[in-house]
Design a protein around this motif. Structure first.
Motif, PDB file in Angstrom:
ATOM      1  N   TRP A  68      37.295  24.361  42.122  1.00 37.79           N
ATOM      2  CA  TRP A  68      38.682  24.121  41.712  1.00 37.79           C
ATOM      3  C   TRP A  68      39.615  24.319  42.892  1.00 37.79           C
ATOM      4  O   TRP A  68      39.437  25.236  43.699  1.00 37.79           O
ATOM      5  N   GLU A  69      40.606  23.446  42.959  1.00 34.79           N
ATOM      6  CA  GLU A  69      41.742  23.640  43.852  1.00 34.79           C
ATOM      7  C   GLU A  69      42.931  24.074  42.992  1.00 34.79           C
ATOM      8  O   GLU A  69      43.256  23.422  42.003  1.00 34.79           O
ATOM      9  N   HIS A 115      45.067  35.149  39.566  1.00 40.18           N
ATOM     10  CA  HIS A 115      45.015  35.173  38.117  1.00 40.18           C
ATOM     11  C   HIS A 115      44.095  34.093  37.567  1.00 40.18           C
ATOM     12  O   HIS A 115      44.390  33.461  36.563  1.00 40.18           O
ATOM     13  N   THR A 116      42.985  33.824  38.250  1.00 41.53           N
ATOM     14  CA  THR A 116      42.033  32.806  37.795  1.00 41.53           C
ATOM     15  C   THR A 116      40.618  33.364  37.873  1.00 41.53           C
ATOM     16  O   THR A 116      40.328  34.290  38.639  1.00 41.53           O
ATOM     17  N   ARG A 117      39.759  32.782  37.058  1.00 44.42           N
ATOM     18  CA  ARG A 117      38.326  33.080  37.123  1.00 44.42           C
ATOM     19  C   ARG A 117      37.582  31.850  36.646  1.00 44.42           C
ATOM     20  O   ARG A 117      37.882  31.318  35.582  1.00 44.42           O
ATOM     21  N   GLN A 118      36.621  31.393  37.435  1.00 42.99           N
ATOM     22  CA  GLN A 118      35.866  30.210  37.057  1.00 42.99           C
ATOM     23  C   GLN A 118      34.792  30.596  36.056  1.00 42.99           C
ATOM     24  O   GLN A 118      34.002  31.506  36.288  1.00 42.99           O
ATOM     25  N   HIS A 119      34.792  29.909  34.920  1.00 43.51           N
ATOM     26  CA  HIS A 119      33.845  30.150  33.849  1.00 43.51           C
ATOM     27  C   HIS A 119      32.946  28.922  33.774  1.00 43.51           C
ATOM     28  O   HIS A 119      33.263  27.935  33.129  1.00 43.51           O
ATOM     29  N   HIS A 120      31.802  28.995  34.500  1.00 42.54           N
ATOM     30  CA  HIS A 120      30.961  27.813  34.708  1.00 42.54           C
ATOM     31  C   HIS A 120      31.816  26.732  35.400  1.00 42.54           C
ATOM     32  O   HIS A 120      32.389  26.971  36.432  1.00 42.54           O
ATOM     33  N   SER A 121      31.938  25.567  34.784  1.00 39.96           N
ATOM     34  CA  SER A 121      32.754  24.532  35.407  1.00 39.96           C
ATOM     35  C   SER A 121      34.209  24.625  34.973  1.00 39.96           C
ATOM     36  O   SER A 121      35.079  24.000  35.605  1.00 39.96           O
ATOM     37  N   ASP A 122      34.515  25.369  33.913  1.00 43.21           N
ATOM     38  CA  ASP A 122      35.888  25.519  33.449  1.00 43.21           C
ATOM     39  C   ASP A 122      36.585  26.636  34.219  1.00 43.21           C
ATOM     40  O   ASP A 122      35.944  27.443  34.904  1.00 43.21           O
ATOM     41  N   LEU A 123      37.906  26.696  34.085  1.00 45.03           N
ATOM     42  CA  LEU A 123      38.701  27.673  34.825  1.00 45.03           C
ATOM     43  C   LEU A 123      39.606  28.433  33.866  1.00 45.03           C
ATOM     44  O   LEU A 123      40.367  27.829  33.099  1.00 45.03           O
ATOM     45  N   GLN A 124      39.494  29.758  33.899  1.00 42.31           N
ATOM     46  CA  GLN A 124      40.368  30.620  33.113  1.00 42.31           C
ATOM     47  C   GLN A 124      41.602  30.956  33.944  1.00 42.31           C
ATOM     48  O   GLN A 124      41.488  31.357  35.104  1.00 42.31           O
ATOM     49  N   VAL A 125      42.768  30.805  33.331  1.00 42.30           N
ATOM     50  CA  VAL A 125      44.036  31.037  34.025  1.00 42.30           C
ATOM     51  C   VAL A 125      44.927  31.884  33.132  1.00 42.30           C
ATOM     52  O   VAL A 125      45.039  31.619  31.929  1.00 42.30           O
ATOM     53  N   THR A 126      45.559  32.894  33.728  1.00 36.46           N
ATOM     54  CA  THR A 126      46.635  33.616  33.072  1.00 36.46           C
ATOM     55  C   THR A 126      47.932  33.192  33.745  1.00 36.46           C
ATOM     56  O   THR A 126      48.120  33.403  34.948  1.00 36.46           O
ATOM     57  N   VAL A 127      48.819  32.593  32.997  1.00 37.21           N
ATOM     58  CA  VAL A 127      49.995  31.941  33.567  1.00 37.21           C
ATOM     59  C   VAL A 127      51.006  32.967  34.050  1.00 37.21           C
ATOM     60  O   VAL A 127      51.399  33.868  33.305  1.00 37.21           O
ATOM     61  N   THR A 128      51.389  32.845  35.302  1.00 39.35           N
ATOM     62  CA  THR A 128      52.519  33.543  35.885  1.00 39.35           C
ATOM     63  C   THR A 128      53.351  32.507  36.632  1.00 39.35           C
ATOM     64  O   THR A 128      52.973  31.336  36.722  1.00 39.35           O
ATOM     65  N   GLU A 129      54.477  32.937  37.178  1.00 37.03           N
ATOM     66  CA  GLU A 129      55.296  31.986  37.936  1.00 37.03           C
ATOM     67  C   GLU A 129      54.557  31.511  39.182  1.00 37.03           C
ATOM     68  O   GLU A 129      54.724  30.376  39.624  1.00 37.03           O
ATOM     69  N   ASP A 130      53.704  32.379  39.743  1.00 32.58           N
ATOM     70  CA  ASP A 130      52.961  31.990  40.944  1.00 32.58           C
ATOM     71  C   ASP A 130      51.805  31.053  40.636  1.00 32.58           C
ATOM     72  O   ASP A 130      51.247  30.431  41.549  1.00 32.58           O
ATOM     73  N   SER A 131      51.394  30.983  39.368  1.00 37.52           N
ATOM     74  CA  SER A 131      50.236  30.155  39.034  1.00 37.52           C
ATOM     75  C   SER A 131      50.620  28.745  38.631  1.00 37.52           C
ATOM     76  O   SER A 131      49.753  27.958  38.268  1.00 37.52           O
ATOM     77  N   LEU A 132      51.889  28.415  38.675  1.00 36.84           N
ATOM     78  CA  LEU A 132      52.313  27.058  38.345  1.00 36.84           C
ATOM     79  C   LEU A 132      51.952  26.105  39.476  1.00 36.84           C
ATOM     80  O   LEU A 132      51.957  26.482  40.641  1.00 36.84           O
TER      81      LEU A 132
END
Length: 813
Positions: free
Chosen positions: A552-553, A559-576
């Protein structure tokens, strides 16, 4: 394309359908259910009448009560029809669990009735070894030239397992040896009868039956039970040995199946289904077995498809044997006696006088008894890998004919009542479409291919789906994805049609997609804009078909973690920002992996929601400044309290103070020595994570999830929770008291200091109760001292000014 769906539960509560048997001459489908057998005209699923026959075959009440008395559930003590096989004389062999006492009967197709005895009862014979005892037990069976071969549990407890010849002459009913070297806690999956044709069998080799299963490996000396997929082979004319291996297989050999992606080292070791097909119709030597796998070591849903050829299996069966020595090392046994142990009868053996397995020497039989496992494995690379999906059944449609065969379409049933169609051309797998057939509680448990259609079953329903032909792809985009199968979109007819024209150079799918009125290609997906809120946990899906890795780019934050091919994200202002998933796949005309973009998302702030109050989210520096000001105020308040108590102590030097006053160490424990901001744990964040897109309809879910953190151990009925931030006291104080405060604390929030000391009324209490129920006696003058610090702390401006409501900084997940 979905044709029709038949809900079987409408027919007098028929349920738990588990077995299919299709009469291809009449298109009549027999279904084995709980206490019933149905006959359905598959050509009239969308018309009336749909069910052309129904038989009730239940268990007598006395036998049902006896089953319950053996500590079996009332539901399991029914008759679940698990076996339906044609006998070749106009009858069907029917077997059911029959309240944990398997029984078999004979079904007359002409009258669609079960044969009866003179007393008008159902004519039955024992089904032990032919049918499972429990409704959910794994088993498989196949009819070979009118003789039934089965693999099932052979006792009530389900601890003994046999691969056996279940019908025929009594002296020819043989089975496997009761040895863990032969079968070790197996889970049977599938079986196939391969009948040799005279033109492709110059050596006169015997016909063979293949069994596929998963068992606990004995060749790996590990602490955990390692499961391995196996293929076993027996010969049709095997009748056992004369002295050694009497009434036992003399040709039983087994080998390990390896479905592994070598670049990543990922191995899939649990076999769940096998589909057998001839790549060249009419040529048994072209038989291929498509296996559906999952992994023992993956806690999440995972599915892979590997294909094994009959020729590769035969080579392994003709290879070296494996043997376990006392040194616990598996070696090649030497010497191997002659004639070769485990081989089927052929012209050469018959010319030597071995025209029956009863004439084989004891040394040959002893060797095969002790060495059923082959040293080499049958290996294959995955055609398809899907993570986050659990496939339950598999069927394969070959496209083209003869040497012009282009590829295959995999029809994959899921545990949520869906049917996925995936095109496999060369080294590339392309997801074509998803059809929602049943409810999410109905897993697909049967798929049969007939006359260009797929008959898909669940425990409660039956569906008919178009399975062959370019016409089933109803849009230009789906038709373009099937370009490798020989399909092309006709703009004049506005339909997908078959073509014999070879595709141009380059990526044929991308070239075909460019001709459609869409900007999205197989490796060029369109950007999806997602409106999100701060604090929202979400999962960005990336459909991975190739077994190779995906990356993933995304914006540079933690605030991310790759779950197999999917990506877990917890939204913050920096993660936009933009999130792009790229997978490694085989390039056109090449086996070397090339990058292929699979998914692209744009996260845009919609407006945060936290604690039920809508407010603008401040930056991290603002949140940190409020935390710092609060902590400084708390420390200053503690210092002032300590100073006042010291002055009070000096003024009372002439009096006798008890050891448990606030001037002692024990009294100081009522206030935390320090309070530091602690981020919520990753587990708390991940527990509220959810998939952004629902599997069934693909629509985006935009519900904002708000998580309030509370102290699990303070015992307070109110929880002292003032917002989303969690502040812990120093664990070194020995009590673990936790103070809860919001990042926008005001003067009213500081009442927790007075609450802690229980001095709100100005009275002089005899005792102070701490949060964990401990009591400390105090001096009578304590009530006068408490009021001072509360008033001093309330004067600080940072405790009076309201602050924007925002979550404190979170840790990386």
């Amino acid at each position: 394309m979905l044709d029709a769906v038949l809900e079987l539960k409408k027919f007098q509560d028929v349920a738990n359908v588990s077995t299919f048997l299709l009469d291809r001459s009449t298109s009549t489908l027999l279904l084995g259910a709980r206490d019933a057998i149905l006959a359905v005209d598959t050509e009239r699923l969308d018309q009336e009448p749909k069910v052309v026959g129904r038989i009730i075959w239940d268990v007598p009440e006395a036998k049902r009560r006896a089953c319950v008395a053996k500590r079996k559930t009332k539901v399991d003590c029914n008759n679940y029809v698990r076996l339906l096989e044609f006998l070749g004389d106009g009858r069907v062999y029917v077997c059911g669990t029959y309240a944990f006492d398997p029984q078999c009967a004979f079904l007359e197709l002409s009258s669609f009735t079960l044969e009866t005895t003179e007393g008008e009862g159902v004519k039955m014979e024992t089904g032990k070894g032919k049918c499972p005892f429990e409704p959910s037990q794994h088993y498989t069976a196949v009819m070979a030239a009118g003789t039934l071969y089965t693999a099932a549990a052979s006792n009530f407890l389900g601890t003994l397992f046999d691969i056996s010849r279940g019908t025929g002459a009594e002296q020819e009913r043989i089975r496997t040896e009761r040895s863990i070297n032969w079968l070790s806690d197996p889970e049977f999956v599938s079986s196939a009868f391969i009948q040799q044709s005279a033109s492709s069998n110059p050596t006169g080799d015997d016909d063979k039956i293949y069994f596929f299963f998963t068992e606990v490996a004995k060749e790996y000396d590990l602490y955990t039970k390692v499961k391995v997929p196996r293929v076993a082979r027996v010969c049709k004319s095997d009748v056992g040995g004369m002295k050694t291996l009497q009434r036992r297989w003399t040709t039983f050999l087994k080998a390990q199946l390896v479905c592994e992606d070598k670049p990543s080292g990922q191995r899939y070791n649990i076999l769940t289904d096998v589909f057998t097909t001839e790549h060249t119709p009419g040529d048994p030597s072209s038989t291929h077995f498509y296996g559906l796998f999952t992994s023992q070591w993956e806690r999440d849903e995972l599915s892979a498809v590997c294909v094994f050829s009959l020729s590769d299996i035969s080579k392994v069966m003709d290879g070296p044997f494996k043997e376990l020595k006392k040194t616990s090392d598996w070696t090649h046994p030497e010497p191997v006696p002659t004639p070769r142990p485990g081989q089927c009868l052929n012209k050469a053996l018959k010319d030597e006088g071995f025209d029956s397995s009863l004439k084989l020497p004891d040394k040959v039989l002893t060797f095969v008894r002790d060495h059923p496992l082959m040293d080499n494995s049958v290996t294959a690379a995955p055609l398809l890998v899907r993570k986050g999906i659990r496939y339950t059944k598999l069927a394969v449609t070959q496209t083209g004919s003869g040497d012009e065969r282009r590829g295959a379409v995999l029809h994959l049933g899921t545990d949520r009542g869906e049917l996925h169609q995936v095109a496999v051309v060369g080294e590339n797998a392309t997801f074509l479409q998803e059809l929602s057939l049943f409810t999410s509680q109905e897993p697909v448990n049967n798929i049969l291919l007939h006359r260009g259609r797929a008959l898909v079953g669940s425990p409660l329903s039956l569906a008919r789906v178009q399975a062959e032909g370019c016409a089933l792809y109803s849009s230009c985009a789906v038709c373009a994805r099937a370009r490798g199968l020989g399909c092309v979109w006709s703009t004049g007819e506005d339909a997908c049609r078959r073509t014999t024209a070879e595709p141009g150079p380059g990526d044929i799918v991308d070239n075909a997609l460019r001709k459609c009125d869409v900007a999205e290609g197989r490796c060029n997906p369109s950007m999806r804009e997602l409106r999100v809120s701060v604090g929202l946990p979400l999962l960005l899906p990336c459909v991975q078909l190739s077994p190779r890795s995906c990356s993933w780019e995304h914006p540079p934050h933690r605030h991310t973690r790759q779950h197999h091919s999917d990506l877990q994200v917890t939204v913050t202002e920096d993660s936009l920002g933009e999130y792009i998933c790229t997978c490694q796949e085989a390039g056109p005309g090449s086996r070397d992996p090339t990058p292929c973009r699979r998914a692209a998302y744009q996260l845009t702030l919609e407006g945060p929601i936290a604690g039920g109050t809508v407010a603008e989210a401040g930056g991290r520096h603002i949140v940190a400044s409020y935390i710092f000001m609060f902590l400084m105020g708390l420390v200053l308040g503690a210092f002032l309290l300590h100073f006042v108590m010291r002055r009070c102590s000096v003024a009372r030097q002439g009096h006798h103070l008890p050891d448990n006053s606030l001037s002692s160490d024990k009294g100081r424990d009522l206030l935390g020595s320090s309070a530091t901001a602690q981020s919520p744990s990753s587990a708390s964040l991940l527990s509220d994570g959810f998939r952004l897109t629902e599997k069934r309809n693909g629509t985006a879910t935009t519900n904002t999830t708000t998580t309030l953190f509370s102290n699990q151990g303070n015992g307070s009925p109110h929880g002292n929770s003032f917002g989303g931030a969690l502040i812990h006291s120093n664990p070194g104080n020995g009590h673990g008291n936790s103070l809860y405060a919001n990042c926008n604390t005001n003067s009213g929030d500081l009442q927790f200091v007075a609450n802690l000391l229980d001095g709100r009324t100005g009275e002089r209490p005899e005792v102070i109760e701490r949060k964990f129920g401990e009591r400390d006696e105090v001096d009578e003058g304590l009530g006068d001292v408490i009021k001072g610090p509360e008033e001093e702390l309330a004067r600080f401006p940072n405790f009076k000014l309201p602050a924007p409501l925002a979550l404190c900084e979170e840790s990386s997940i």
